[in-house]
Design a protein around this motif. Structure first.
Motif, PDB file in Angstrom:
ATOM      1  N   ARG A   4       0.833  -1.218   0.000  1.00 24.77           N
ATOM      2  CA  ARG A   4       0.000   0.000   0.000  1.00 24.77           C
ATOM      3  C   ARG A   4       0.858   1.254   0.000  1.00 24.77           C
ATOM      4  NH1 ARG A   4      -5.035  -0.937   0.204  1.00 24.77           N
ATOM      5  NH2 ARG A   4      -5.675  -2.959   1.021  1.00 24.77           N
TER       6      ARG A   4
ATOM      7  N   GLY B 228       0.661   2.761  -3.462  1.00 22.73           N
ATOM      8  CA  GLY B 228      -0.567   3.514  -3.196  1.00 22.73           C
ATOM      9  C   GLY B 228      -0.850   4.592  -4.238  1.00 22.73           C
TER      10      GLY B 228
ATOM     11  N   GLU C 106      -5.716   1.976  -6.673  1.00 18.26           N
ATOM     12  CA  GLU C 106      -6.192   0.823  -5.909  1.00 18.26           C
ATOM     13  C   GLU C 106      -5.990  -0.493  -6.668  1.00 18.26           C
ATOM     14  OE1 GLU C 106      -6.707   0.891  -2.879  1.00 18.26           O
ATOM     15  OE2 GLU C 106      -7.560  -1.105  -2.594  1.00 18.26           O
ATOM     16  N   ASN C 107      -6.184  -0.432  -7.985  1.00 25.65           N
ATOM     17  CA  ASN C 107      -6.068  -1.666  -8.754  1.00 25.65           C
ATOM     18  C   ASN C 107      -4.662  -2.247  -8.684  1.00 25.65           C
ATOM     19  OD1 ASN C 107      -7.113  -3.672 -10.531  1.00 25.65           O
ATOM     20  ND2 ASN C 107      -5.973  -2.685 -12.196  1.00 25.65           N
TER      21      ASN C 107
END
Ligand SMILES: Cc1ncc(C[n+]2csc(CCOP(=O)(O)OP(=O)(O)O)c2C)c(N)n1
Ligand code: SF4
Lengths: 570, 291
Positions: free
Chosen positions: A154, A158, A162-163
């Motif tokens: 993340r 990030g 999101e994908n």
């Protein structure tokens, strides 16, 4: 079944651009968070794509901080990796990967545990996820904390949406499950104890330790011209420039970099330049100006093999003589070479205080191996940081170069006080104006090159002695070789061998000589001539009986130091 | 002790500054007087001014003016002055040197200072010769001039600092001849007041080594532009005139300065020497590395 205990040395190798650094990032982070001691170091070729890049990661139940030659688990991402590290592959090495990444000649010779990394990556959607899958696999072998893998992904991806994050997590998960399965099936057994304390420690690189040390030391100005392997520190400063509210400028060349920094110090900033040998060579004229004008300066020099462009991405301790003698004429300087990441932090802080106090160039010598090394450590204690300023107000009658007993003239900065400050790179009188007076020249030379040097020497700390004062053999190391030598000595486990490590390299406190009396001295250096051993003879009259030298652009491994010491002693 | 004010404040009182190393009759004396007048007329105090010079006869200026000064290295005055200004934007910073200093040894720094645009004033004492090293050709020496080291006569195209600076979109570009006192004072005042890098090429005779470009020669071969500054193209057209050489302010171009662009001063204008480390942020950094 392949079994690994206590500490496991994992090497991942691939082409530049194949994402080895991502793997390194995930692994060190997630394994540390899982409670394992980790150490990582990379080896890379001077090219942006292709070639072979390799990362070594040690995962251990005890503190590990040094490069080992042995490979327990090797993960090749392309053909050529095995040949590249052939001399580090032993009969216990497990190659974890795909058959097509193993060269013909090795297939029969190594323990190959085939894992369908590409297939798993493709199932996730693309070959691109190969590196995350591999990282997951290794974390799985250790039954590591998968949340930490997610957290890292993340953080790292990030900004890409999101994908991308989800896909990478999925890829890592597939790898992770496979790793756990390999253990359940008893194909591989890993037994490393966790240490809860590790979770709360910090994970730093040499680059970060120097960079944050500089900021803690009050650095508010950095000018540089990019040169591997020093650029990381400048990048670090640039990336923190906004929050720390500092000046960071990439300039036209190293000559400009150091002169700008000299100007900044003259006006009272705490400035630094970060460079490597070739860049420092260009700076030597300005180093001399710093000497004559008694202009403080801090230089970080990350060494790489020379001469000239040498090996741009490899390591050596070959620039000691350069920094020792750079500049024309006689003037003092201070040379520091941190051995550990903690030291890199505290010494870099100290470099600024020393430059401010003694008004001399202070050079922090690291090297490629050091700046690219990672490990976990307890967070340095920021409360221990001392910010020492030595600026005085320019009151009427102020003399920039006042002759003093200890060789240190009070330094005022322009704009603080009603009087002016005149600094000069020509020989000067006490006010800073040019002089050719013979008597005054003598006194100024003595002030700078003798009195001030004596003051610095007297206050220089002694080297660190590890082991007994009565040991018959004294192993001498400086800078980045510390941990390899320390670990080798631990393995050797002999009371008659002690280690004397120098992180304060020059000038040496005369008291140091005492520590060598009656000993057989063995110097360990990552260069071809034993530059530090020469310095010991010149400064202290100490004779080094044995030199263990390595100069192939690679760092010392623990095994190498161990074997060499055994060879000398037995 | 009450320190003097006005012009007198800039007269050095230090023992070493009495022995002026310039040749009698040299144009450097005139430049010194012009600079002192400009600083005094701007109402500045010596402690607010920093003169950073390179090496050469011209570069000895910090010793003959009472102001903060740093006599540095050949060609390096500009980067050092840039560092001084960036460390303390409250100071009025002047970089000084000869044509060898600024255009030869320091040529690369001049180019990049134009790009970087620190708020400093660069004064080039352009005597079209190397003075201190006794009369070798400089980048601005005219074609055909014979010197001890160019006995066959100089064949290199002379450097045109004004055209170069305009070509690079410099912030402030002017040329003057020190023989015109009042006009020179006004130009230098404007240069100092200008926000951004101001370049002033100051023609001055070297009575010891340049027998061609004398006081009389400069009067005969220069003229004052009656207007200006111009737009960039017109300024450039003026800049490439060679005989007579135009004098005056060619080009002014307001753009952000180096100090305005660095993160150091976005919120806080305090000079760097008054600042300490941000240890709370260091602590935060370590916290982020625990995760
Ligand atoms: C690195 C370096 N190279 C050469 C010199 C020798 N040097 C001193 S002054 C000078 C040229 C001076 O000419 P200019 O800058 O035009 O100044 P002037 O003396 O004419 O005022 C040179 C080459 C030096 N001091 N440093
Ligand atoms: S050498 Fe020329 S420029 Fe230098 S002081 Fe003498 S006359 Fe002036």
């Amino acid at each position: 079944m392949a079994e690994f205990k206590e500490d496991v040395s994992i090497v991942l190798g691939g082409a530049a651009g194949q994402g080895i650094q991502t793997v390194e990032g995930i692994l060190t982070y997630a394994l540390k968070r899982s409670g394992y001691h980790v150490y990582a170091n990379k080896e890379y070729m001077s090219r942006v794509r292709g070639g072979i890049n390799a990362t070594e990661i040690m995962v251990s139940s005890r503190r590990v901080r040094a490069f080992v030659r042995r490979i327990d688990i090797l993960v090749p991402f392309k053909q050529g990796v095995l040949s590249w590290v052939a001399d580090r592959i032993g009969k216990n090495t497990v190659v974890l990967g795909e058959r097509e990444n193993v060269e013909e000649g090795f297939i029969e010779k190594v323990n190959l545990v085939e894992v369908p990394l590409t297939k798993l990556a493709l199932e996730t959607g693309s070959q691109l996820y190969l590196n995350t899958t591999a990282a997951g696999l290794i974390v799985g072998l250790f039954h590591g904390d998968f949340d930490a893998v997610e957290e890292y992904i993340r953080k790292r991806f990030g900004s890409k949406g999101e994908n991308v994050v989800m896909k990478n997590i999925e890829a890592a998960r597939k790898g992770y499950d496979l790793g756990v399965k390999l253990c359940e099936e008893k194909t591989i057994a890993v037994e490393v104890q966790k240490d809860e304390k590790v979770k709360d420690e910090v994970l730093l690189t040499g680059t970060e330790a120097v960079g944050i040390g500089a900021l803690a030391g009050g650095m508010n100005f950095l000018s540089f011209y990019p040169m591997s392997p020093s650029t990381g520190v400048s990048t670090f400063a640039a990336q923190h420039a906004e929050e720390f509210e500092i000046v960071v400028e990439q300039v036209e060349d190293e000559i400009s970099a150091i002169n700008m920094a000299l100007g900044a110090w003259f006006a009272g900033a705490r400035a630094m330049v970060s460079t490597s040998g070739g860049g420092f060579a260009l700076m030597s004229e300005a180093i001399s100006l710093a000497g004559m004008a008694e202009n403080p300066m801090v230089v970080h020099l990350a060494q790489r093999p020379g001469p000239a462009t040498g090996l741009p991405t490899r390591t050596m301790q070959g620039d000691l003589n350069l920094v020792l003698y750079a500049g024309h004429g006689d003037f003092p300087r201070i040379i520091l070479a941190p051995g550990s990441l903690e030291e890199a932090f505290y010494l870099t802080v100290e470099a600024f205080n020393l430059a401010d106090k003694y008004q001399v160039p202070v050079i922090i010598l690291t090297d490629q191996y050091f700046v690219d090394t990672y490990y976990n450590l307890p967070a340095p204690d920021v409360e221990k940081v001392k910010f020492e300023r030595y600026i005085v107000e320019a009151k009427p009658g102020y003399r920039r170069y006042e002759l003093t007993e200890d060789g240190i003239s009070p330094r005022a900065v322009p704009g603080y006080g009603e009087e002016v400050v005149v600094a000069n790179g020509n020989e000067h009188d006490e006010w800073g104006d040019i002089t050719e007076d013979a008597e005054l020249t003598r006194r100024m030379q003595e002030k700078r090159a003798i009195k001030k040097l004596e003051t610095i020497k007297k206050n220089a700390p002694l080297p660190r002695l590890v082991g007994s004062e009565n040991a018959e053999y004294l192993v001498v190391s400086w800078g980045s070789t510390l941990h390899a030598v320390e670990e080798a000595l631990e393995q050797l486990g002999r009371d008659d061998v002690a280690l004397l490590h120098f992180s304060w390299v020059y000038p040496l406190n005369p008291e140091t000589k005492r520590l060598f009396e009656g000993k057989t001295v063995i110097a360990i250096e990552n260069n071809i001539t034993g530059q530090f051993a020469d310095l010991l003879r010149k400064e202290l009259g100490v004779e080094v009986q044995h030199k263990v030298l390595k100069y192939d652009g690679r760092p010392f491994s623990v095994e190498e130091v161990f074997d060499a010491l055994k060879g000398v002693i037995e | 002790m009450n320190l003097p004010t006005g012009r007198e404040a800039f007269e050095p009182r230090r023992p070493g500054s009495e022995d002026v190393a310039w040749c009698p009759g040299c144009g450097n004396f005139g430049i010194r007087n012009i600079l002192i007048s400009a600083l005094a007329e701007l109402g500045l105090r010596p402690s607010q001014v920093a003169i950073i010079s390179g090496i050469g006869q011209a570069a000895k200026m910090p010793h003959y003016i009472n102001a903060n000064g740093y006599h540095t290295l050949h060609g390096r005055a500009i980067p050092i002055a840039t560092g001084v200004k960036a460390a303390n934007p409250e100071l009025t910073v002047i970089a000084e040197g000869g044509d060898g200093d600024m255009y030869a040894e320091g040529g690369n720094h001049l180019l990049h200072a134009i790009r970087r645009n620190p708020d400093i004033t660069v004064l080039i004492h352009d005597n079209q010769i190397y003075g201190l090293t006794k009369g070798q050709a400089s980048p601005t020496t005219m074609v055909g001039m014979k010197t001890p080291t160019q006995p066959w006569g100089v064949f290199e195209e002379p450097f045109n600092p004004v055209a170069l600076a305009i070509a690079m979109n410099a912030s402030f570009v002017a040329r003057t001849f020190m023989g015109y006192f009042r006009e020179s004072v006004e130009i230098i005042k404007k240069a100092i007041q200008h926000r951004g890098l101001a370049i002033v090429d100051i023609l001055h005779p070297c009575v010891s080594f340049n027998k061609v470009n004398t006081y009389a020669w400069y009067r005969e071969h220069t003229y004052w532009m009656d207007d200006g500054p111009f737009d960039r193209e017109a300024a450039f057209r003026r800049a490439i005139e060679t005989d007579p050489l135009p004098l005056g302010i060619f080009y002014v171009n307001e753009r952000p300065t180096f100090e305005e662009s660095v993160p150091a001063y976005r919120k806080d204008k305090t000079p760097l020497w008054k600042r300490g480390p941000k240890l709370d942020l260091v602590e935060e950094f370590f916290e982020s590395k625990r995760l």
